[in-house]
Design a protein around this motif. Structure first.
Motif, PDB file in Angstrom:
ATOM      1  N   ARG A 114       0.815  -1.202   0.000  1.00  0.00           N
ATOM      2  CA  ARG A 114       0.000   0.000   0.000  1.00  0.00           C
ATOM      3  C   ARG A 114       0.853   1.259   0.000  1.00  0.00           C
ATOM      4  NH1 ARG A 114      -4.975  -0.324   4.075  1.00  0.00           N
ATOM      5  NH2 ARG A 114      -5.810  -1.912   2.698  1.00  0.00           N
ATOM      6  N   GLY A 115       1.901   1.255   0.816  1.00  0.00           N
ATOM      7  CA  GLY A 115       2.789   2.405   0.879  1.00  0.00           C
ATOM      8  C   GLY A 115       3.563   2.600  -0.405  1.00  0.00           C
ATOM      9  N   ARG A 116       3.953   1.514  -1.017  1.00  0.00           N
ATOM     10  CA  ARG A 116       4.704   1.611  -2.278  1.00  0.00           C
ATOM     11  C   ARG A 116       3.825   2.130  -3.408  1.00  0.00           C
ATOM     12  NH1 ARG A 116       9.081  -2.517  -4.575  1.00  0.00           N
ATOM     13  NH2 ARG A 116       9.245  -1.583  -6.603  1.00  0.00           N
ATOM     14  N   ARG A 117       2.580   1.735  -3.405  1.00  0.00           N
ATOM     15  CA  ARG A 117       1.663   2.187  -4.451  1.00  0.00           C
ATOM     16  C   ARG A 117       1.348   3.671  -4.295  1.00  0.00           C
ATOM     17  NH1 ARG A 117      -4.442   0.494  -4.124  1.00  0.00           N
ATOM     18  NH2 ARG A 117      -3.780   1.031  -2.047  1.00  0.00           N
ATOM     19  N   ASP A 118       1.198   4.135  -3.038  1.00  0.00           N
ATOM     20  CA  ASP A 118       0.796   5.516  -2.787  1.00  0.00           C
ATOM     21  C   ASP A 118       1.963   6.501  -2.828  1.00  0.00           C
ATOM     22  OD1 ASP A 118      -1.739   4.556  -2.483  1.00  0.00           O
ATOM     23  OD2 ASP A 118      -1.689   4.552  -0.295  1.00  0.00           O
ATOM     24  N   THR A 122      10.769   8.226  -3.493  1.00  0.00           N
ATOM     25  CA  THR A 122      10.669   8.689  -2.108  1.00  0.00           C
ATOM     26  C   THR A 122      10.624   7.487  -1.170  1.00  0.00           C
ATOM     27  OG1 THR A 122       8.261   8.733  -2.194  1.00  0.00           O
ATOM     28  CG2 THR A 122       9.406  10.764  -2.761  1.00  0.00           C
ATOM     29  N   PRO A 123      11.107   7.643   0.065  1.00  0.00           N
ATOM     30  CA  PRO A 123      11.040   6.525   1.014  1.00  0.00           C
ATOM     31  C   PRO A 123       9.592   6.251   1.424  1.00  0.00           C
ATOM     32  CG  PRO A 123      11.893   8.472   2.087  1.00  0.00           C
ATOM     33  CD  PRO A 123      11.768   8.798   0.628  1.00  0.00           C
ATOM     34  N   LEU A 124       9.351   5.047   1.871  1.00  0.00           N
ATOM     35  CA  LEU A 124       8.006   4.686   2.309  1.00  0.00           C
ATOM     36  C   LEU A 124       7.644   5.467   3.567  1.00  0.00           C
ATOM     37  CD1 LEU A 124       8.065   0.817   1.856  1.00  0.00           C
ATOM     38  CD2 LEU A 124       6.904   2.488   0.451  1.00  0.00           C
ATOM     39  N   PRO A 125       6.395   5.895   3.685  1.00  0.00           N
ATOM     40  CA  PRO A 125       6.008   6.696   4.843  1.00  0.00           C
ATOM     41  C   PRO A 125       6.054   5.922   6.156  1.00  0.00           C
ATOM     42  CG  PRO A 125       4.107   6.222   3.460  1.00  0.00           C
ATOM     43  CD  PRO A 125       5.319   5.738   2.725  1.00  0.00           C
ATOM     44  N   ASN A 126       5.816   4.640   6.138  1.00  0.00           N
ATOM     45  CA  ASN A 126       5.808   3.840   7.363  1.00  0.00           C
ATOM     46  C   ASN A 126       6.865   2.734   7.296  1.00  0.00           C
ATOM     47  OD1 ASN A 126       4.549   2.456   5.372  1.00  0.00           O
ATOM     48  ND2 ASN A 126       2.699   1.986   6.504  1.00  0.00           N
ATOM     49  N   GLY A 127       8.017   3.066   6.766  1.00  0.00           N
ATOM     50  CA  GLY A 127       9.069   2.073   6.570  1.00  0.00           C
ATOM     51  C   GLY A 127       9.577   1.453   7.847  1.00  0.00           C
TER      52      GLY A 127
END
Length: 61
Positions: free
Chosen positions: A23-27, A32-37
């Motif tokens: 989900r994070g990768r799609r959005d 950019t880095p993932l928001p909840n990495g």
């Protein structure tokens, strides 16, 4: 029996981490880095730890 509970819990945690990652990768915009990495890494390590713990002789019946 306890090892089965650990395996199912680990599998559920890893599936949640996978869903968050996809989900994070799609959005996220490209590059950019993932928001909840950090949360994904913590969930992945916890799931792998539980899966490995289920293989110890202490939890085997």
């Amino acid at each position: 029996m306890m090892s089965l509970v650990l395996v199912i819990t680990a599998l559920a945690i890893l599936v949640i981490a996978l869903v968050l990652f996809l989900r994070g990768r799609r959005d996220a915009p490209q590059g950019t880095p993932l928001p909840n990495g950090r949360g994904i890494v913590i969930l992945t390590v916890l799931g792998l730890f539980l899966a490995l713990a289920s293989q110890t002789p202490m939890f085997k019946s």
